[in-house]
Scaffold this active site. Structure first.
Site, PDB file in Angstrom:
ATOM      1  N   LYS A  71     -13.604 -10.006  -4.389  1.00 29.72           N
ATOM      2  CA  LYS A  71     -14.220 -10.336  -3.091  1.00 29.72           C
ATOM      3  C   LYS A  71     -15.335 -11.363  -3.279  1.00 29.72           C
ATOM      4  O   LYS A  71     -15.595 -12.179  -2.398  1.00 29.72           O
ATOM      5  CB  LYS A  71     -14.779  -9.067  -2.443  1.00 29.72           C
TER       6      LYS A  71
ATOM      7  N   TYR B 176     -12.207  -5.016  -8.285  1.00 32.00           N
ATOM      8  CA  TYR B 176     -11.961  -5.200  -6.845  1.00 32.00           C
ATOM      9  C   TYR B 176     -13.107  -5.978  -6.200  1.00 32.00           C
ATOM     10  O   TYR B 176     -12.881  -6.973  -5.504  1.00 32.00           O
ATOM     11  CB  TYR B 176     -11.785  -3.831  -6.173  1.00 32.00           C
ATOM     12  N   HIS B 177     -14.345  -5.535  -6.448  1.00 36.40           N
ATOM     13  CA  HIS B 177     -15.484  -6.222  -5.835  1.00 36.40           C
ATOM     14  C   HIS B 177     -15.599  -7.654  -6.361  1.00 36.40           C
ATOM     15  O   HIS B 177     -16.006  -8.569  -5.640  1.00 36.40           O
ATOM     16  CB  HIS B 177     -16.783  -5.448  -6.094  1.00 36.40           C
TER      17      HIS B 177
ATOM     18  N   ASP C  83       5.137 -11.126   1.439  1.00 41.85           N
ATOM     19  CA  ASP C  83       4.069 -11.043   0.441  1.00 41.85           C
ATOM     20  C   ASP C  83       3.255 -12.333   0.504  1.00 41.85           C
ATOM     21  O   ASP C  83       3.735 -13.400   0.123  1.00 41.85           O
ATOM     22  CB  ASP C  83       4.679 -10.848  -0.959  1.00 41.85           C
TER      23      ASP C  83
ATOM     24  N   ARG D 173       0.845  -1.200   0.000  1.00 39.80           N
ATOM     25  CA  ARG D 173       0.000   0.000   0.000  1.00 39.80           C
ATOM     26  C   ARG D 173       0.878   1.248   0.000  1.00 39.80           C
ATOM     27  O   ARG D 173       0.581   2.235  -0.684  1.00 39.80           O
ATOM     28  CB  ARG D 173      -0.924  -0.041   1.234  1.00 39.80           C
TER      29      ARG D 173
ATOM     30  N   SER E  58     -17.003  -3.745  -9.718  1.00 39.80           N
ATOM     31  CA  SER E  58     -15.641  -3.397 -10.153  1.00 39.80           C
ATOM     32  C   SER E  58     -14.805  -4.669 -10.051  1.00 39.80           C
ATOM     33  O   SER E  58     -15.240  -5.659  -9.447  1.00 39.80           O
ATOM     34  CB  SER E  58     -15.023  -2.333  -9.230  1.00 39.80           C
TER      35      SER E  58
ATOM     36  N   THR F 198     -16.550  -7.279   1.449  1.00 41.25           N
ATOM     37  CA  THR F 198     -17.218  -5.991   1.248  1.00 41.25           C
ATOM     38  C   THR F 198     -18.706  -6.182   0.988  1.00 41.25           C
ATOM     39  O   THR F 198     -19.116  -7.183   0.400  1.00 41.25           O
ATOM     40  CB  THR F 198     -16.583  -5.221   0.062  1.00 41.25           C
TER      41      THR F 198
ATOM     42  N   GLN G  99     -17.890  -5.777   4.804  1.00 44.64           N
ATOM     43  CA  GLN G  99     -17.766  -4.452   5.417  1.00 44.64           C
ATOM     44  C   GLN G  99     -18.283  -3.335   4.505  1.00 44.64           C
ATOM     45  O   GLN G  99     -18.151  -3.399   3.286  1.00 44.64           O
ATOM     46  CB  GLN G  99     -16.290  -4.203   5.759  1.00 44.64           C
TER      47      GLN G  99
ATOM     48  N   VAL H 133     -15.555   2.491   5.185  1.00 46.88           N
ATOM     49  CA  VAL H 133     -15.041   2.872   6.505  1.00 46.88           C
ATOM     50  C   VAL H 133     -14.724   4.368   6.520  1.00 46.88           C
ATOM     51  O   VAL H 133     -14.161   4.898   5.573  1.00 46.88           O
ATOM     52  CB  VAL H 133     -13.778   2.054   6.865  1.00 46.88           C
TER      53      VAL H 133
HETATM   54  N1  LIG Z   1     -11.332   0.864   3.832  1.00 43.22           N
HETATM   55  C1  LIG Z   1     -12.591   0.555   3.551  1.00 43.22           C
HETATM   56  O1  LIG Z   1     -13.474   1.439   3.463  1.00 43.22           O
HETATM   57  C2  LIG Z   1     -12.995  -0.878   3.364  1.00 43.22           C
HETATM   58  C3  LIG Z   1     -14.344  -1.172   3.123  1.00 43.22           C
HETATM   59  C4  LIG Z   1     -14.746  -2.501   2.939  1.00 43.22           C
HETATM   60  C5  LIG Z   1     -13.800  -3.513   3.003  1.00 43.22           C
HETATM   61  N2  LIG Z   1     -12.487  -3.215   3.222  1.00 43.22           N
HETATM   62  C6  LIG Z   1     -11.521  -4.326   3.231  1.00 43.22           C
HETATM   63  O2  LIG Z   1     -10.720  -4.280   4.387  1.00 43.22           O
HETATM   64  C7  LIG Z   1      -9.380  -4.696   4.071  1.00 43.22           C
HETATM   65  C8  LIG Z   1      -8.408  -3.628   4.531  1.00 43.22           C
HETATM   66  O3  LIG Z   1      -8.725  -2.387   3.921  1.00 43.22           O
HETATM   67  P1  LIG Z   1      -7.858  -1.103   4.213  1.00 43.22           P
HETATM   68  O4  LIG Z   1      -8.684   0.071   3.915  1.00 43.22           O
HETATM   69  O5  LIG Z   1      -7.187  -1.226   5.521  1.00 43.22           O
HETATM   70  O6  LIG Z   1      -6.769  -1.240   3.050  1.00 43.22           O
HETATM   71  P2  LIG Z   1      -5.231  -0.814   3.037  1.00 43.22           P
HETATM   72  O7  LIG Z   1      -4.806  -0.797   1.612  1.00 43.22           O
HETATM   73  O8  LIG Z   1      -5.020   0.411   3.847  1.00 43.22           O
HETATM   74  O9  LIG Z   1      -4.531  -2.042   3.791  1.00 43.22           O
HETATM   75  C9  LIG Z   1      -4.267  -3.276   3.194  1.00 43.22           C
HETATM   76  C10 LIG Z   1      -2.907  -3.737   3.678  1.00 43.22           C
HETATM   77  O10 LIG Z   1      -2.618  -5.021   3.104  1.00 43.22           O
HETATM   78  C11 LIG Z   1      -1.291  -5.039   2.629  1.00 43.22           C
HETATM   79  N3  LIG Z   1      -1.216  -6.024   1.533  1.00 43.22           N
HETATM   80  C12 LIG Z   1      -1.879  -6.010   0.342  1.00 43.22           C
HETATM   81  N4  LIG Z   1      -1.529  -7.088  -0.397  1.00 43.22           N
HETATM   82  C13 LIG Z   1      -0.652  -7.807   0.346  1.00 43.22           C
HETATM   83  C14 LIG Z   1       0.083  -9.010   0.116  1.00 43.22           C
HETATM   84  N5  LIG Z   1       0.001  -9.668  -1.037  1.00 43.22           N
HETATM   85  N6  LIG Z   1       0.893  -9.465   1.100  1.00 43.22           N
HETATM   86  C15 LIG Z   1       1.020  -8.778   2.279  1.00 43.22           C
HETATM   87  N7  LIG Z   1       0.365  -7.630   2.537  1.00 43.22           N
HETATM   88  C16 LIG Z   1      -0.447  -7.142   1.576  1.00 43.22           C
HETATM   89  C17 LIG Z   1      -1.011  -3.593   2.181  1.00 43.22           C
HETATM   90  O11 LIG Z   1       0.359  -3.274   2.160  1.00 43.22           O
HETATM   91  C18 LIG Z   1      -1.782  -2.803   3.238  1.00 43.22           C
HETATM   92  O12 LIG Z   1      -0.967  -2.463   4.341  1.00 43.22           O
HETATM   93  C19 LIG Z   1      -9.351  -4.928   2.569  1.00 43.22           C
HETATM   94  O13 LIG Z   1      -9.447  -6.289   2.283  1.00 43.22           O
HETATM   95  C20 LIG Z   1     -10.565  -4.196   2.061  1.00 43.22           C
HETATM   96  O14 LIG Z   1     -11.079  -4.779   0.906  1.00 43.22           O
HETATM   97  C21 LIG Z   1     -12.066  -1.921   3.412  1.00 43.22           C
END
Ligand SMILES: NC(=O)c1ccc[n+]([C@@H]2O[C@H](COP(=O)([O-])OP(=O)(O)OC[C@H]3O[C@@H](n4cnc5c(N)ncnc54)[C@H](O)[C@@H]3O)[C@@H](O)[C@H]2O)c1
Length: 385
Positions: free
Chosen positions: A192, A188-189, A74, A35, A186, A145, A215, A218
């Site tokens: 999921k 992304y969706h 990773d 990220r 999308s 999601t 979720q 947020v």
């Molecule tokens: N933020 C929102 O509004 C929201 C809403 C619904 C669902 N979500 C879900 O919640 C989860 C977290 O969302 P967020 O907003 O904290 O996202 P974010 O991008 O801030 O955090 C995701 C983290 O996962 C790490 N990551 C991604 N791929 C990786 C991999 N292959 N190996 C190791 N680490 C990896 C990234 O470096 C990052 O730190 C996601 O799955 C997202 O789909 C978030």
């Protein structure tokens, strides 16, 4: 409990990891810091000055009894390292946030579509495969999601993952239970929605214990824990690709930038505050109920029509609202009736959007407004090819 938090350096993961640690659990964060790399790629960064994961953890470990450990890994690629870490740590629970989580980013071009598909599907398959292979009774909690349902359906209360169904086959009626039809908007969706099938498969084949939290969007920045020290501050995305709608509106109002409403603003979306996200993870981890299927909970606390949300913020700040062409391909006049039934049963106390909370968030944005790059505010990604 020993809990591994995959993606624990991200927005939801960091807040949740600290909450779990403060509640006395042994927390291990796994993250590949992708990220932060995407921030560089997009030349955008968190409005709040987040510290490196090493500094964050150093500070947390100084002020908290329970220490957090960090592993850079990773999850989509380093399967041998992942296996040996799981064997060494012997977790009771793995919370999985480690996916590419932006719908607009997933639609920028073929490269970002493919990256999102491969990263998200493979992180899940790797973790599920290892839990099945190691035959440990590990509870996997995944962040999904509400978008997997699509936002375009009936005025009836949305079920949590499953429908009771009657299948009409010639003259026979079969009573059954089916997964809510996937209706992603999308790439992304779509990942999921694909995750949901992976969970059904691994649960059926190997009896895995899985909770999928659907979720909502947020909002908010800090939690009780991230406020304990300035170096623990949480990430705040405001750019057109990663910023989520309510946080973007608040930041825009704080900077006196007209709120960017895409299309008519008639779209209804589900919302949850970041403190409630951390609560839900804790509640899901402590859930002692029997699992005979993949548990699906709708993780939201309220819904808003986007134009009403914009007006709510306008009333407080007198900001302007500007309509822009909608970059998404979507029905802008959707209905959505949803409640967090299962999570309330587990003990969730919903935090509702109040004027006071909006004011707190406006103060955060104002404080760091000098870090904002106004060129990053407008959405650039387009759904049309
Ligand atoms: N933020 C929102 O509004 C929201 C809403 C619904 C669902 N979500 C879900 O919640 C989860 C977290 O969302 P967020 O907003 O904290 O996202 P974010 O991008 O801030 O955090 C995701 C983290 O996962 C790490 N990551 C991604 N791929 C990786 C991999 N292959 N190996 C190791 N680490 C990896 C990234 O470096 C990052 O730190 C996601 O799955 C997202 O789909 C978030």
């Amino acid at each position: 409990m020993r809990i591994i938090v995959l993606g624990g350096d991200g927005f939801c993961g960091w807040a949740s990891a600290l909450r779990l640690s403060r509640k006395g659990h042994d927390v291990y964060i796994f993250d590949n810091l992708s990220r932060r790399k995407i921030d560089k790629e997009l030349n955008a960064s968190s409005l709040t000055p987040i510290k490196s994961i090493y500094q964050r953890i150093k500070v947390w470990n100084k002020i908290n009894k329970k220490k957090i450990k960090f592993y850079k890994i990773d999850i989509s690629k380093e399967i041998l390292k992942l296996e040996s870490l799981i064997k060494k740590i012997r977790p009771d629970t793995i919370v999985h946030f480690a996916e590419q989580r932006s719908a607009p980013y997933s639609m920028i071009n073929l490269k970002t579509r493919n990256y999102t598909l491969s990263n998200n599907i493979l992180t899940n398959n790797n973790i599920l495969y290892l839990i099945a292979k190691l035959k440990r009774n590990i509870h996997l909690i995944h962040l999904g999601t509400m978008g997997v349902y699509g936002y375009d359906f009936s005025k009836f209360l949305l079920p949590e993952g499953y429908y009771k169904a009657k299948l009409f086959i010639k003259k026979n009626i079969i009573n059954t239970k089916i997964l809510h039809p996937a209706n992603p908007g999308s790439i992304y969706h779509l990942t999921k929605a694909q995750d949901e099938l992976l969970f059904q498969f691994y649960q059926k084949m190997y009896g895995l214990k899985i909770t999928d939290l659907h979720q909502g969007v947020v909002w908010g920045t800090n939690t009780k824990e991230t406020l304990l020290h300035p170096d623990l501050i949480n990430r705040y995305d405001y750019d057109g690709d990663y910023g989520t709608v309510l946080n973007r509106f608040i930041m825009q109002a704080a900077l006196n930038y007209p709120l960017t409403l895409h299309g008519s603003g008639n779209q209804v979306r589900p919302f949850i505050n970041i403190n409630n996200t951390a609560d839900c993870i804790l509640l899901a981890a402590q859930n002692k109920k029997k699992f005979n299927e993949v548990k699906i909970f709708n993780q939201l606390t309220e819904t808003f029509r986007l134009k009403n949300l914009a007006k709510k913020i306008q009333k407080l700040t007198n900001c302007k609202i500007m309509h822009h062409k909608n970059p998404r391909i979507e029905n802008e006049n959707n209905t959505l009736v949803a409640k967090p039934m299962g999570l309330i049963e587990l003990g969730l106390k919903p935090i509702k959007l109040s004027d006071n909370l909006i004011k707190n968030e406006l103060a955060v944005s104002k404080r760091y407004s000098f870090r904002a790059d106004l060129n990053k505010i407008r959405a650039k990604s387009q759904w049309r090819i």
